[in-house]
Design a protein around this motif. Structure first.
Motif, short mmCIF file in Angstrom:
data_model
loop_
_atom_site.label_atom_id
_atom_site.label_comp_id
_atom_site.label_asym_id
_atom_site.label_seq_id
_atom_site.Cartn_x
_atom_site.Cartn_y
_atom_site.Cartn_z
N GLY A 15 21.74 -2.81 26.34
CA GLY A 15 20.67 -1.83 26.35
C GLY A 15 19.33 -2.48 26.63
N ARG A 16 18.35 -1.67 27.02
CA ARG A 16 17.04 -2.18 27.44
C ARG A 16 16.36 -3.03 26.37
NH1 ARG A 16 11.95 0.05 26.75
NH2 ARG A 16 12.94 1.86 25.79
N TYR A 19 18.43 -6.20 25.29
CA TYR A 19 18.43 -7.24 26.32
C TYR A 19 17.07 -7.90 26.48
CZ TYR A 19 18.49 -9.49 30.88
OH TYR A 19 18.36 -10.40 31.89
N ARG A 20 16.05 -7.08 26.76
CA ARG A 20 14.75 -7.65 27.09
C ARG A 20 14.11 -8.38 25.91
NH1 ARG A 20 11.52 -2.91 30.41
NH2 ARG A 20 12.88 -2.77 32.23
N GLN A 183 12.69 7.07 32.04
CA GLN A 183 12.49 5.70 31.57
C GLN A 183 13.23 5.43 30.26
OE1 GLN A 183 10.12 8.14 32.24
NE2 GLN A 183 8.12 7.16 32.08
N ARG A 184 13.80 6.47 29.67
CA ARG A 184 14.52 6.31 28.41
C ARG A 184 15.93 6.87 28.58
NH1 ARG A 184 11.29 4.95 24.11
NH2 ARG A 184 12.98 5.52 22.70
N GLU A 233 21.81 9.95 33.20
CA GLU A 233 21.87 8.79 34.09
C GLU A 233 22.71 9.04 35.33
OE1 GLU A 233 20.76 7.52 30.03
OE2 GLU A 233 22.28 8.87 30.83
#
Length: 383
Positions: A15-16, A19-20, A183-184, A233
């Motif tokens: 997931g964003r 991960y980031r 964005q989510r 998505e």
């Protein structure tokens, strides 16, 4: 120097956020700096074990960053005695069960918030961790943002005098997904999947208010779903069943009042995506993610209301920037370092599962307040 390898099961790093912020900017950043020096001749070397449901995605991440260990079998990873810490950044609805398993396996746990979908579950996790004697922590990243660190410096230095009020504005326009990609992730907008801005953001507001200004003693909230249909998505329309905006009023221990608007259906007309204005008898401040500006009582202008003529002054120019006075590391990485020191060097640490339960409690009461149309007291948590 003695290098100690610390194996960390990281669940949800595809997931964003996982991960980031947690894998790349925290754990891998620690490896890039040579590990975490404990100051006693020991350097911790984090070795992530990537856990998730999609093996191909895990292997792609591992290959991208030169990592060796991936697994789709959480139970097997938790049964591995060489794994010390379990970290969870999954969707909220899957988190509680996984944390229970990790605690039962005797792993130290560090997790994103909210820790559970309800207060009863969050409290049970805190009790289980306490009884198991493990170390446990909850991500409370906004406390480590440069802007809020500067704000905390002002509070600790007595800059404000008696604090009267806190006003917070958070949010941005999240595209619906039809003509521009959102964005989510879509689960954020489905209540049945643990979505909703109250569940997501009220835990943040709880620890920010608690740590900087005082415990939240009551909440009155109005929640709504401004955008009732979104596209997922895969480009398929779905009904948004979770709240995408919340307007909250919080009374704080000591008498200050906080008002915080949270919205994924607002266009930004401020310097940063989140800003807090604090007003006190001796001075005021406006803090965002990075910057903080102040206006002291002695330098406060005397505005006069006159709607018949244009404003003759630029109000933003009347504020002074608070200097950095130091270097600020990534907030997620800074908290990871504190948690690892807590586990391996017995350093103090207060952002635990009990603190996480307070955030779940505030979200639960906020939703109930909106449903019942009334202000609700926030009782102190007792494990």
């Amino acid at each position: 120097m003695t290098r100690k390898t610390v194996r960390i099961a990281m669940n949800g790093v595809t997931g964003r956020m996982g991960y980031r912020q947690h894998l790349v900017r925290s754990i891998l950043a620690l490896r890039e700096q040579g590990g975490l020096d404990l100051g006693d001749g020991t350097v911790l070397w984090p070795e992530p074990v990537l856990v998730g449901r999609r093996e191909h995605a895990l292997r792609e991440l591992a290959g991208r960053h030169g990592l060796e260990h991936v697994s789709t079998d959480l139970d097997a990873v938790l049964a591995d005695d060489t794994v010390d810490i379990y970290f969870d950044a999954q969707v909220t609805s899957a988190r509680e069960e996984a944390l229970r398993k990790a605690i039962a396996a005797g792993k130290h746990v560090y997790t994103e918030k909210p820790t559970a979908t309800g207060l009863a579950g969050a409290l049970e996790l805190a009790r289980l961790a306490r009884d198991a004697g493990i170390r446990h922590g909850v991500v409370q990243d906004k406390l480590f943002l440069p802007g809020l660190l500067k704000l905390k410096r002002l509070v600790d230095g007595g800059f404000f005098g008696r604090i009267l009020s806190v006003r917070g504005e958070f949010g941005y326009w999240v595209f619906e997904g039809d003509w521009q990609d959102a964005q989510r992730p879509s689960w954020n907008y489905r209540a049945e999947d643990g979505g909703g801005i109250v569940v997501d953001m009220f835990p943040h507001w709880e620890y920010v208010l608690h740590e900087l200004f005082g415990r939240v003693t009551s909440v009155q909230a109005l929640t709504t779903t401004h955008i009732p249909q979104r596209w997922d998505e895969h480009g398929k329309p779905y009904d948004a069943t979770a709240d995408d905006a919340a307007y909250g009023v919080f009374e704080l221990d000591g008498g200050a009042v906080a008002q915080i608007n949270s919205s994924w259906a607002v266009r930004v007309h401020r310097d940063e995506l989140v800003e807090f204005q604090v007003d006190g008898t001796e001075g005021s401040a406006v803090a965002g993610l990075r910057d903080c500006r102040v206006q002291h009582r002695s330098a406060t202008p005397k505005p006069v209301w006159n709607p018949d003529i244009p404003a003759g002054e630029v109000f933003r120019d009347q504020w002074q920037q608070v200097p950095d006075n130091g270097e600020f590391d990534n907030g997620f990485k800074a908290q990871w370092e504190l948690f690892l020191r807590h586990v391996y060097a017995d350093a103090p640490y207060r952002w635990d599962l009990e603190a996480g339960a307070r955030g779940v409690q505030l979200a639960e009461l906020g939703l109930r307040s909106s449903a019942e149309g009334r202000r609700l007291d926030v009782p102190e948590i007792v494990l």
